[in-house]
Design a protein around this motif. Structure first.
Motif, PDB file in Angstrom:
ATOM      1  N   ARG A 109      -0.647   8.376   8.671  1.00 44.99           N
ATOM      2  CA  ARG A 109      -1.267   7.454   7.733  1.00 44.99           C
ATOM      3  C   ARG A 109      -0.349   6.242   7.494  1.00 44.99           C
ATOM      4  O   ARG A 109      -0.799   5.097   7.470  1.00 44.99           O
ATOM      5  N   ILE A 110       0.930   6.521   7.339  1.00 47.04           N
ATOM      6  CA  ILE A 110       1.869   5.448   7.036  1.00 47.04           C
ATOM      7  C   ILE A 110       1.996   4.481   8.215  1.00 47.04           C
ATOM      8  O   ILE A 110       1.922   3.262   8.058  1.00 47.04           O
ATOM      9  N   SER A 159      -1.588  -1.902  10.601  1.00 46.39           N
ATOM     10  CA  SER A 159      -2.786  -2.693  10.320  1.00 46.39           C
ATOM     11  C   SER A 159      -2.428  -4.050   9.719  1.00 46.39           C
ATOM     12  O   SER A 159      -3.288  -4.909   9.558  1.00 46.39           O
ATOM     13  N   HIS A 160      -1.167  -4.244   9.383  1.00 42.91           N
ATOM     14  CA  HIS A 160      -0.738  -5.542   8.851  1.00 42.91           C
ATOM     15  C   HIS A 160      -0.041  -6.319   9.968  1.00 42.91           C
ATOM     16  O   HIS A 160       0.724  -5.750  10.756  1.00 42.91           O
ATOM     17  N   PRO A 191       0.810  -1.227   0.000  1.00 37.57           N
ATOM     18  CA  PRO A 191       0.000   0.000   0.000  1.00 37.57           C
ATOM     19  C   PRO A 191       0.842   1.276   0.000  1.00 37.57           C
ATOM     20  O   PRO A 191       0.374   2.340  -0.414  1.00 37.57           O
ATOM     21  N   LEU A 192       2.105   1.172   0.462  1.00 32.95           N
ATOM     22  CA  LEU A 192       2.947   2.365   0.501  1.00 32.95           C
ATOM     23  C   LEU A 192       3.552   2.691  -0.862  1.00 32.95           C
ATOM     24  O   LEU A 192       3.970   3.819  -1.110  1.00 32.95           O
ATOM     25  N   GLU A 213      -0.140   3.981  10.456  1.00 38.38           N
ATOM     26  CA  GLU A 213      -1.428   3.284  10.582  1.00 38.38           C
ATOM     27  C   GLU A 213      -1.530   2.135   9.578  1.00 38.38           C
ATOM     28  O   GLU A 213      -1.930   1.026   9.921  1.00 38.38           O
ATOM     29  N   ILE A 214      -1.125   2.423   8.334  1.00 39.68           N
ATOM     30  CA  ILE A 214      -1.150   1.373   7.306  1.00 39.68           C
ATOM     31  C   ILE A 214      -0.256   0.209   7.730  1.00 39.68           C
ATOM     32  O   ILE A 214      -0.651  -0.961   7.670  1.00 39.68           O
TER      33      ILE A 214
END
Ligand code: SF4
Ligand code: SF4
Ligand SMILES: [Mg+2]
Ligand SMILES: [Mg+2]
Ligand SMILES: [Mg+2]
Ligand SMILES: [Mg+2]
Ligand SMILES: [Mg+2]
Ligand SMILES: [Mg+2]
Ligand SMILES: [Mg+2]
Ligand SMILES: [Mg+2]
Ligand SMILES: [Mg+2]
Ligand SMILES: [Mg+2]
Lengths: 81, 361, 328, 328, 361, 81
Positions: free
Chosen positions: C276-277, C283-284, C199-200, C279-280
């Protein structure tokens, strides 16, 4: 020189060795150099040998010293805040 | 150490440093600890810490390293030593490089590991290359006593141990000594206790504090030293009370006394120092690798341009060596102080080569 | 110029020097001029190669088969390139158990499966006993960028840095086995990074990523500082380090910043995207320990500074030579 | 299933079996389903990987560096794919002379230069003494087809076969060194094939090419017979074999058909194009010994027959196990 | 051989084969040579060649292989042998596999290479595993004489040598023997001469021709045999005159006689044969590996289903073994005849498994 | 059994060894087993030992045999032509 790490003795053997814990590590150490190794003792281990027991608490002298330092640093510390 | 305590100690040090003051940290582990924890940036400008002869690897003369290297190349010899020794350059390369050319050189965490090696390889000669100060020497003594008890004929010790107090005496009485105080090695004091260091304040008027290795223990010891210096009452104090008993570790000293005699010993860059060596007693001569293999120790001149001698005696700091950081770096070290991970030059280069960084972000 | 030594294999300064000298032989045919671990051979395709040897071949958290596919694809993943194909070269020692070899193959295949990566070519050699220690795997991987490939040339002063998980776990695991230390709860971080960082790859705020392998986080930080000419500052207290790793470092005298990781990336990104980063990443499952650890600065160019727990400041350098336990 | 043995490394039947078993672990992620040595990963790009180990590392006719780039690109060349990029993984033993390593690097680079191939990625590891015998190189190469890639699926009954040079020279060279034989004029055929076969890549009459490496011409012939289900017939007297190679075979009891080549391709083509193909090959310095040696037939499916010099007929098989000198 | 000569010989053979005729090629090198040169396809249909016990590797009983393998695993032993022996399976694997598990097993081209090995590795025990018939045995004898002369204490021989003529006697007088003629082993005859084979035509009425190994030499010898058979006058002729002297190689025989006694020896699949073995004489016992290391030879049953015994005695051809080509292939061999590169089953499989190919193109 | 290859002796040493040539190969062989090894001799070498000298020319007997075979094969050979 002389990297030494505190370990807690968790098991004693007959032959002058013991199992000791340092953080997440359990390993065999030699107790030849200390008097009356006892389970629960915190010992300083250097090159596989316990070289001394360490007292987990600060000495009175040390506590007194901290007081003195707080006093000594008083103004300076305020500057930081 | 919490950074609150650090701030507290840092301002205490500032308060106490009333004039340019030079403290020598004797122990290489102190040197590294101070650098790795960034403590230098917490000291006031007038407080200068210099390093002493406290890296046992650095103070071993090149001729002795060469003798060990030569012994390790012998066909039947398996040499075991602490990791610290692997990278120290002899005239013809390091023990690590030797292993690269096929010699059997092994890293151990404890001298006692060599007992099993000797038993498992009866056709090999196991030589333990013993290095270190009074902290490591008791382990070597315990090993030799055990080897003798088990009648292990294929195990011996090449003994390079050294004693700290005689070296401090040489430094203390040296002309041009500019040391106001000694940060004494905590673990050596664990073994020896206070007594062997008392001559420093008493005979030479230099402040002394035994220090632990945590950031706060080191800074507390500096507070202690600065107070002594400020009040001009040099004495011997301890800020490592949790581990050091004033009388030291009698058992450990006794073990050393059973196996080692006191002898004159050469210190790299400093020269021979009376009573600073440990030589293996006659009754342990069968386990003395030096006698057993007739290890020759030649006199080898220091690398050209290297000022390790002055570094080790605290006369200069690495920055004053013209080779530091240019001709001499950890990748291409010239002198032992740049090779050993506890060497003064190495620590300066790795943790502080551009001076004290200022935090930007 | 003498004989090769182990220090040249440990991922720090000596390794960089050796690689530099070796690459110089290829000067007129070398297109991999930057310091990134993979190269675009066309606008669509990137390639990378890595050799894997680990002793022991089985370790807590993985084995050489898993390691090879993770490591071989992570170099693509960290540039925002989706791994598509791997090629695998096997050099096995006479006397190795065939079942063991096949088991490592299955581990490798299962990472491919997880990544939806295909095996495109292979080579298998058995060599005489004593000419290889068990098994060497080499993986060359090919992938396709999701966007413009990330790279350190995008890094700017003011950018923030994060690690995706706690550091040094692979190196500490191997070190603990080599020196016979029993460490509770320690296992290698060996993992494929693509599922975590995919996602990044398309977030414009992300500048660069790097997997911290041999030489550890410290080496990667130095490579970025030296490669960009910028300064880097990290905060020691923010760097996630598991208890097992610090215990190993305490006892062997290692610096956790120098211990190898095999499933941890360093990420540089615009400060605006930090929340945001993180958090992304969190979440994994393999990013739950993700944390921001520092900042890119203009000061002390090419140098990495670390604010220590004691509140001081020190330089962070690459390790020099083999990591050896310190005793005396 | 036991322990790996050297026979599994010698390129014949045991090798095929081991590779088959290893590849089976990757079944659901494997796109390399055919028996060719390289795979198209997109319409434009093909990839291959090969590991190289040779003892001694220097040998008459080449060294491990030259060998690696030749071998690593020949697998592309023989499919009519122009090698464009190589990636190189180096695993070097502690104690190896650094100058020696760099010299092998230079040899590798000079083959790249000759081929106008670029180095796209590399990896260099130094491993402890005794864990590798000197040096292992692994090369993964990427290339682009000039036309539809050649492959054995195109081979038809009636097609003719040729070799591009005399066979067995690499294997005989290494064998002679290993068994201390002094052979006048013998050197490895180690060479890049692309300059030689490039003109053939666009000739529609050319069906397939294969570089005869481990296992020799005999193994390649068998692979084609078994892979196509067709029969193959070769004429012993037409196969070019240098005197040095036959001398080594006489003394060690080797079959020249089983000796490794490193710069010799087997080519299948329409009989109509024979003259043109042989002429093209012979016009290149490394193809002057090119000769047609046989024919693809419908009879004895999957089997290779050889008309012997005595006028008889025998089966040609892959070698089984390590090539060992026969004495008694 | 030119294919012109081949055609000539081929048609001569056709002319001479008037009825179904069975010739045994005794020598494994003949077996391989015939297959590799495709000669079978040049023979008339009624001429059948069967293979005999002429692969020394194949006829060594499993128990002896096991003994050698066990000896090679001993810690200090370096075993040297001809390449032929590396792949032969003992009950617990081959010597080649042993090397894979760390034992030191080396391939030599000549027995004499072990002299230098013994001198270069004084702390190792070098054992030469000696295998072969009367051709190879003189080299072993020369080695032992030299080892004794040089007083090499760390070199010995594990002797598995066998003599050919006694085995041929067993085959000749066996019930159901269907051999019309023997193609005699050229190189054994080089050493022994004609005499030791004369009993075959004289006592057993079977035709004999000594043959070389080139295609024309083999085919000429077959012509010779077929003439003898056709004219029903079995005798001993030689088609290897360029190398074989009728009296043999006296020097070589003398060397063997100095070192070896004649003894009973077990042949795999055939059983014990009187006077077919070579045992090391008492005066060389110090160099006899079997005595020196007390090598045990157990009686090991043949692999289940394997018909190597019948193959080696020429009773059946490989195609008659139900395992041939299905359960038993060179990749997964069951019996020694499939393992050895000169084994009959292996040669049949590798060069002729689908019968004689017909040239299509 | 017994792979043997003809070599030509090109140089003799005192110690029972000789240098010999087989095709493109020159190697050391042992001459213990043959009488009067001489430079130029063609010898059959097996397992590193010369086991016999070989005469390079066909014997008279062999020549006679070829004649006989030609005769014997007469008709058949014609069929091939
Ligand atoms: S910087 Fe290098 S040369 Fe200078 S004193 Fe230190 S070790 Fe010696
Ligand atoms: S084919 Fe195999 S099982 Fe049958 S006789 Fe031959 S070796 Fe034995
Ligand atoms: Mg040695
Ligand atoms: Mg890479
Ligand atoms: Mg990387
Ligand atoms: Mg990588
Ligand atoms: Mg391959
Ligand atoms: Mg390939
Ligand atoms: Mg190929
Ligand atoms: Mg290939
Ligand atoms: Mg890499
Ligand atoms: Mg052995």
């Amino acid at each position: 020189m002389c990297l030494a790490v505190p370990h807690v003795i968790i098991d004693l053997a007959q032959d002058g060795s013991a199992m000791a814990k340092a953080g997440a590590i359990v390993r065999e150490i030699r107790t030849d150099l200390i008097d009356e190794p006892t389970v629960g003792d915190t010992v300083l281990v250097h090159a596989g040998f316990a070289i001394e027991k360490v007292s987990p608490e600060d000495s009175e002298e040390l506590t007194a010293m901290w007081d003195k330092i707080r006093e000594l640093a008083g103004e300076e510390i305020d500057e930081f805040r | 150490m919490s950074s609150d305590r650090a701030k507290l100690l840092s301002s205490a040090l500032k308060r106490l440093t009333k004039r340019p003051t030079t403290i020598m940290e004797v122990c290489g582990t102190h040197t590294v600890s101070i650098f790795r924890q960034g403590l230098r940036s917490l000291f006031p400008e007038d407080l200068k810490l210099i390093s002493g002869p406290g890296c046992p690897v650095c103070v071993t003369p090149q001729g002795e390293i060469d003798g060990a290297v030569e012994l390790a190349t012998r066909k039947n010899v398996v040499m075991a030593t602490y990791g610290d020794m692997m990278r120290v350059p002899g005239s013809n390369g390091t023990l690590g490089e030797l292993r690269g050319s096929g010699s059997d050189v092994r890293v151990v965490l404890s001298a006692m590991e060599t007992l099993r090696m000797a038993e498992e390889m009866p056709h090999k000669e196991i030589v333990f290359l013993a290095v270190g100060f009074e902290t490591t020497a008791p382990a070597t003594a315990a090993l030799m006593i055990e080897a003798r008890k088990r009648k292990l004929e294929n195990l011996s010790v090449l003994c390079l141990h050294k004693r700290v107090p005689p070296a401090l005496e040489v430094l203390s009485k040296a002309d041009g000594n500019r040391v106001d105080g000694f940060l004494l090695p905590g673990h050596v004091a664990v073994i020896l206790g206070h007594e062997p260091f008392k001559f420093i304040p008493e005979k030479h008027g230099i402040a002394c504090t035994v220090a632990g290795f945590e950031a706060d223990e080191i800074m507390l010891a500096l507070v202690d030293l600065l107070e002594q210096i400020g009040e001009n009452r040099p004495s011997l104090t301890s800020r490592y009370e949790k581990a050091v008993r004033p009388e030291g570790n009698v058992k450990a000293v006794d073990l050393m006394d059973r196996v080692f005699d006191t002898s004159t010993s050469a210190w790299r860059g400093i020269g021979p120092i009376d009573a600073s060596g440990m030589s293996i007693k006659e009754e342990y001569s069968l386990w003395d690798g030096s006698r057993k293999f007739d290890v020759a120790v030649r006199n080898v001149p220091e690398p050209k341009g290297c000022r390790c001698g002055e570094i080790l005696s605290g006369t200069i700091t690495p920055k004053e060596c013209p080779l530091f950081g240019t001709g001499c770096t950890p990748v291409n070290p010239i002198g032992p102080c740049m090779v050993s991970s506890e060497g003064t030059c190495s620590a300066w280069y790795r943790y502080g080569r551009k001076g004290d960084l200022k935090w930007e972000s | 110029m003498g004989k090769l030594n182990l220090g040249q294999g440990s991922g720090g300064r000596l390794t960089s020097e050796l690689i530099g000298k070796f690459k110089a032989q290829f000067d007129d045919v070398n297109v991999q001029r930057d310091l990134e671990d993979c190269t675009m051979i066309s606008p669509e395709w990137a390639v990378t190669i890595d050799g894997f040897t680990v002793s022991p071949m089985d370790f807590p958290g993985g084995n050489i088969g898993k390691l090879a596919i993770c490591g071989g694809t992570n170099d693509l993943a960290v540039r925002g390139i989706e791994p598509k194909f791997v090629t695998l070269s096997v050099i096995a020692e006479e006397g190795l158990n065939e079942e063991e070899l096949l088991r490592y193959g299955r581990s490798a295949a299962s990472v491919c499966h997880e990544l939806e990566v295909k095996l495109a070519a292979g080579d298998t050699k058995v060599v005489p006993r004593g000419t290889v220690d068990g098994l060497f795997l080499t993986v060359a991987s090919m992938g396709q960028p999701l966007a413009k490939p990330l790279g350190m040339e995008r890094i700017k002063p003011g950018d923030r840095l994060a690690v995706t998980t706690s550091i040094g776990r692979h190196g500490a695991t191997i070190g603990s086995i080599r020196f016979d230390l029993n460490v509770e709860g320690l296992s290698s971080d060996c993992a494929p990074l693509w599922p975590l960082v995919k996602p990044l790859a398309v977030l414009p705020g992300v500048r660069a990523m790097r997997d911290c392998t041999r030489g550890g986080l410290g080496t990667t930080l130095c490579e970025w500082a030296e490669g960009t000419g910028l300064g880097i500052e990290v905060d020691e207290s923010s760097i996630p380090i598991d208890e097992g790793v610090s215990s190993v470092c305490d006892i062997l005298g290692f610096d956790p910043l120098h211990l190898a990781c095999e499933g941890c990336a360093l990420i540089a990104y615009s400060p605006d995207d930090e929340d945001r980063i993180i958090e992304i990443l969190r979440s994994h499952p393999s990013g739950i320990q993700a944390t921001s650890i520092g900042t890119v600065v203009e000061g002390h160019p090419s140098m990495v500074g670390m604010k220590t727990e004691a509140g001081g400041m020190r330089v962070v350098d690459m390790p020099v030579g083999e990591l050896l336990p310190r005793i005396c």
